[in-house]
Structures are given as structure tokens and as C-alpha cells.
Design an enzyme around this catalytic site. Sequence first.
Site, PDB file in Angstrom:
ATOM      1  N   GLY A  27      27.184  37.049 -19.407  1.00  0.00           N
ATOM      2  CA  GLY A  27      27.777  35.675 -19.877  1.00  0.00           C
ATOM      3  C   GLY A  27      26.819  35.121 -20.964  1.00  0.00           C
ATOM      4  N   GLN A  50      22.753  28.248 -25.248  1.00  0.00           N
ATOM      5  CA  GLN A  50      21.914  29.484 -25.245  1.00  0.00           C
ATOM      6  C   GLN A  50      21.705  29.942 -26.735  1.00  0.00           C
ATOM      7  OE1 GLN A  50      23.740  31.723 -21.610  1.00  0.00           O
ATOM      8  NE2 GLN A  50      21.615  32.017 -21.708  1.00  0.00           N
ATOM      9  N   CYS A  99      19.093  35.517 -16.382  1.00  0.00           N
ATOM     10  CA  CYS A  99      19.483  34.811 -17.423  1.00  0.00           C
ATOM     11  C   CYS A  99      19.125  35.232 -18.744  1.00  0.00           C
ATOM     12  CB  CYS A  99      19.402  33.016 -17.273  1.00  0.00           C
ATOM     13  SG  CYS A  99      19.829  31.786 -18.502  1.00  0.00           S
ATOM     14  N   LEU A 100      20.009  35.423 -19.762  1.00  0.00           N
ATOM     15  CA  LEU A 100      19.164  35.698 -20.998  1.00  0.00           C
ATOM     16  C   LEU A 100      18.164  34.744 -21.480  1.00  0.00           C
ATOM     17  CD1 LEU A 100      22.429  37.093 -22.506  1.00  0.00           C
ATOM     18  CD2 LEU A 100      20.596  38.599 -21.482  1.00  0.00           C
ATOM     19  N   HIS A 150      27.464  30.218 -13.261  1.00  0.00           N
ATOM     20  CA  HIS A 150      26.452  30.304 -13.918  1.00  0.00           C
ATOM     21  C   HIS A 150      26.609  29.632 -15.265  1.00  0.00           C
ATOM     22  CE1 HIS A 150      22.388  32.405 -14.941  1.00  0.00           C
ATOM     23  NE2 HIS A 150      23.136  31.899 -16.033  1.00  0.00           N
ATOM     24  N   GLU A 151      27.703  30.290 -16.010  1.00  0.00           N
ATOM     25  CA  GLU A 151      27.677  29.806 -17.372  1.00  0.00           C
ATOM     26  C   GLU A 151      28.139  28.192 -17.511  1.00  0.00           C
ATOM     27  OE1 GLU A 151      26.397  31.481 -19.693  1.00  0.00           O
ATOM     28  OE2 GLU A 151      26.225  33.279 -18.131  1.00  0.00           O
ATOM     29  N   HIS A 162      25.378  25.854 -17.451  1.00  0.00           N
ATOM     30  CA  HIS A 162      24.681  25.824 -18.847  1.00  0.00           C
ATOM     31  C   HIS A 162      25.215  24.544 -19.437  1.00  0.00           C
ATOM     32  CE1 HIS A 162      21.834  29.060 -18.996  1.00  0.00           C
ATOM     33  NE2 HIS A 162      22.805  29.886 -18.714  1.00  0.00           N
TER      34      HIS A 162
END
Length: 171
Positions: free
Chosen positions: A46, A51, A93-94, A135-136, A139
Site C-alpha cells: 500500500g 508518503q 510502513c514504507l 492503514h492507507e 495516512h
Amino acid sequence: MLLRIVKYGDPVLETVAEPVTEFGTAELKQLVEDMFETMYANKGIGLAAPQVNLSKRLFVCDVSAGEDPGAKLALINPEILVKEGRQVGEEGCLSIPGFREDVARAYRIRVRAQNTDGEFFEMEAEDLKSRCIQHEYDHLNGILFLAHLSHLKRDLIRRKIRKLVKSGEWE
Ligand code: NI
């Protein structure tokens, strides 16, 4: 085109993103393609626009990690309509590379969103796909998975990241 992923500490990750208002443009379609490309290149499932330093309400997900073209999801201006059940599982998480922790999420959700042409659609998701979308979605509201951890775990991770920042290993 690969986009640069911003890391924890950048204020854009803790800012509430603005709705997307222009649809059907080549720019928006390219952005979604670039986000998929960037997500796959970084082995994520994701990636949300904040991000990549863009404070807009859109994200991409693919829980098959590129194995199944039908699993590609791009959600623009999403809203979670229903949350049901509970699941606990590991998340990373990236933007917070190297850290993974168990997070409790709803098991099943119903979401409404727009596609790149501005058309509204609704979908249901459960298990990992549901986790990924939640999760996304967080963000887009400036919330990181760290917010779902205990104070103790969160402070521990923050301390470790501060050390990485000091030694120049967090760029
Ligand atoms: Ni993330």
C-alpha cells in the site's frame, strides 16, 4: 516514474490531506501509475499520496504484491462506511522502514471511493485487504500505525528513529 518516499519525521505524514477535485486528467492517471510503480519497487502492499509528499486524499493497494493484476486498487477520496469485527496482525510502513508491530484493526470494512474518472464505487474488504485499506486511509488523516501502539512501544520506536536520524541513516 519512481517517486521519492518521505520518511517519518516529515510533517506531510502528519497532516490531514486535501480532497482530490480534478478527475479524468492525464496527470491524475500518471500519478496513480507512478504510485503503483513506486509501491512495487519498494515491495510494499500500500502507498498513500502523503508518503510521496503530496497531501491529497488518494492511495493505492495491492495485497497480491503485483502477482494478480485484478488486485490493484486505487482509492480516491475514500470513506470507510462500515467497520466490523477485529483482527490483530503485523504492519509495517514504507515511511517507517525497519519497524513492524502488531496492530488491531477492523476485520471487515465497506468503503466508498472515486476512481480516476471521478466515478463513485463501493467495495467490501476483509482480512489483509481490509487492514491495508485502513492503514492507507489513516495516512490521509495524518495518522501513522505508530498511533495504534502502546505508549511504551511507540516511544521505543521513536527513540530508535531519533538515533538513526542523528547518525544520518534516516534519509
Ligand atoms: Ni504506511
